[in-house]
Design a protein around this motif. Structure first.
Motif, PDB file in Angstrom:
ATOM      1  N   ASP A 150       1.685  10.697   9.050  1.00  0.00           N
ATOM      2  CA  ASP A 150       2.039  12.050   8.255  1.00  0.00           C
ATOM      3  C   ASP A 150       1.092  12.927   8.205  1.00  0.00           C
ATOM      4  O   ASP A 150       1.493  13.947   7.625  1.00  0.00           O
ATOM      5  N   ALA A 151      -0.168  12.726   8.804  1.00  0.00           N
ATOM      6  CA  ALA A 151      -1.175  13.710   8.668  1.00  0.00           C
ATOM      7  C   ALA A 151      -2.384  13.107   9.360  1.00  0.00           C
ATOM      8  O   ALA A 151      -2.432  12.149   9.730  1.00  0.00           O
ATOM      9  N   LYS A 158       2.571   6.197   3.441  1.00  0.00           N
ATOM     10  CA  LYS A 158       2.193   7.575   4.095  1.00  0.00           C
ATOM     11  C   LYS A 158       0.977   7.060   5.048  1.00  0.00           C
ATOM     12  O   LYS A 158       0.092   6.113   4.779  1.00  0.00           O
ATOM     13  N   LEU A 159       0.869   7.605   6.209  1.00  0.00           N
ATOM     14  CA  LEU A 159      -0.307   7.078   7.204  1.00  0.00           C
ATOM     15  C   LEU A 159      -1.101   8.282   7.532  1.00  0.00           C
ATOM     16  O   LEU A 159      -0.395   9.430   8.216  1.00  0.00           O
ATOM     17  N   VAL A 160      -2.153   8.295   7.329  1.00  0.00           N
ATOM     18  CA  VAL A 160      -3.268   9.698   7.477  1.00  0.00           C
ATOM     19  C   VAL A 160      -4.054   8.979   8.753  1.00  0.00           C
ATOM     20  O   VAL A 160      -4.960   8.160   8.301  1.00  0.00           O
ATOM     21  N   LEU A 161      -4.049   9.690   9.800  1.00  0.00           N
ATOM     22  CA  LEU A 161      -5.206   9.417  10.603  1.00  0.00           C
ATOM     23  C   LEU A 161      -6.385  10.185  10.505  1.00  0.00           C
ATOM     24  O   LEU A 161      -6.361  11.440  10.291  1.00  0.00           O
ATOM     25  N   VAL A 162      -7.485   9.489  10.288  1.00  0.00           N
ATOM     26  CA  VAL A 162      -8.940  10.221  10.069  1.00  0.00           C
ATOM     27  C   VAL A 162      -9.776  10.112  11.353  1.00  0.00           C
ATOM     28  O   VAL A 162      -9.935   8.849  11.875  1.00  0.00           O
ATOM     29  N   THR A 163     -10.167  11.397  12.051  1.00  0.00           N
ATOM     30  CA  THR A 163     -10.624  11.402  13.119  1.00  0.00           C
ATOM     31  C   THR A 163     -11.704  12.321  13.345  1.00  0.00           C
ATOM     32  O   THR A 163     -11.840  13.445  12.584  1.00  0.00           O
ATOM     33  N   GLY A 164     -12.483  12.046  14.170  1.00  0.00           N
ATOM     34  CA  GLY A 164     -13.587  12.853  14.531  1.00  0.00           C
ATOM     35  C   GLY A 164     -13.344  13.779  15.727  1.00  0.00           C
ATOM     36  O   GLY A 164     -14.117  14.446  16.332  1.00  0.00           O
ATOM     37  N   TRP A 165     -12.205  13.342  16.437  1.00  0.00           N
ATOM     38  CA  TRP A 165     -11.850  13.996  17.584  1.00  0.00           C
ATOM     39  C   TRP A 165     -10.793  15.206  17.481  1.00  0.00           C
ATOM     40  O   TRP A 165     -10.165  15.135  16.622  1.00  0.00           O
ATOM     41  N   TYR A 200       1.063  -1.130   0.043  1.00  0.00           N
ATOM     42  CA  TYR A 200       0.121   0.162  -0.019  1.00  0.00           C
ATOM     43  C   TYR A 200       0.942   1.154  -0.072  1.00  0.00           C
ATOM     44  O   TYR A 200       1.973   1.252   0.710  1.00  0.00           O
ATOM     45  N   ASP A 201       0.598   2.233  -0.768  1.00  0.00           N
ATOM     46  CA  ASP A 201       1.307   3.407  -0.821  1.00  0.00           C
ATOM     47  C   ASP A 201       0.861   4.620   0.395  1.00  0.00           C
ATOM     48  O   ASP A 201       1.711   5.227   0.689  1.00  0.00           O
ATOM     49  N   ALA A 202      -0.451   4.175   0.680  1.00  0.00           N
ATOM     50  CA  ALA A 202      -0.735   5.080   1.928  1.00  0.00           C
ATOM     51  C   ALA A 202      -1.982   4.141   2.718  1.00  0.00           C
ATOM     52  O   ALA A 202      -2.716   3.306   2.088  1.00  0.00           O
TER      53      ALA A 202
END
Length: 124
Positions: free
Chosen positions: A99-100, A81-88, A52-54
């Motif tokens: 990474d973001a 690349k690792l992007v944390l997706v959060t509602g917090w 996986y690229d991300a």
């Protein structure tokens, strides 16, 4: 850069509506998307010789804390690349581990811009 450029993403999201919407939007931009709806499935996918690229990782999943997958992602996919997706709102403390951090509810074009920036080849 063409947004997707045949980039392969792992989307870890337990909400079916969010998962489906993000998958469709990302695929429309040229990404290949593999999805996981739980920590357990994401861990299995990451341990099965991934490429996986991300990784887009929801911070709160039905079967656990998605943030617990950060060390596994880093170990199995050191170049991804690792992007944390959060509602917090208090995830800034994790900025050094990812990474973001992307806030849920933000427009898709901002997520796309973030991914394109992260996945663009380094100048040089």
């Amino acid at each position: 850069m063409t947004p997707g450029m045949c980039r392969r993403l792992l989307l870890v999201e337990d909400d079916p509506g969010n998962r489906m919407t993000l998958t469709m939007l990302l695929e429309d931009e040229g990404f290949t998307v593999v999805t996981a709806d739980s920590c357990a499935l994401a861990a299995r996918l990451l341990n099965d010789a991934p490429r996986y690229d991300a990784v887009l990782l929801d911070s709160r999943l039905g079967d656990g804390d998605g943030r617990s997958l950060i060390p596994l992602v880093r170990a199995r996919l050191p170049g991804a690349k690792l992007v944390l997706v959060t509602g917090w709102l208090n995830e800034e403390a994790l900025c050094h581990a990812v990474d973001a951090v992307f806030q849920k509810g933000t427009h898709f074009d901002e997520l796309l811009a973030c991914l394109c920036r992260l996945l663009s080849p380094a100048p040089g």
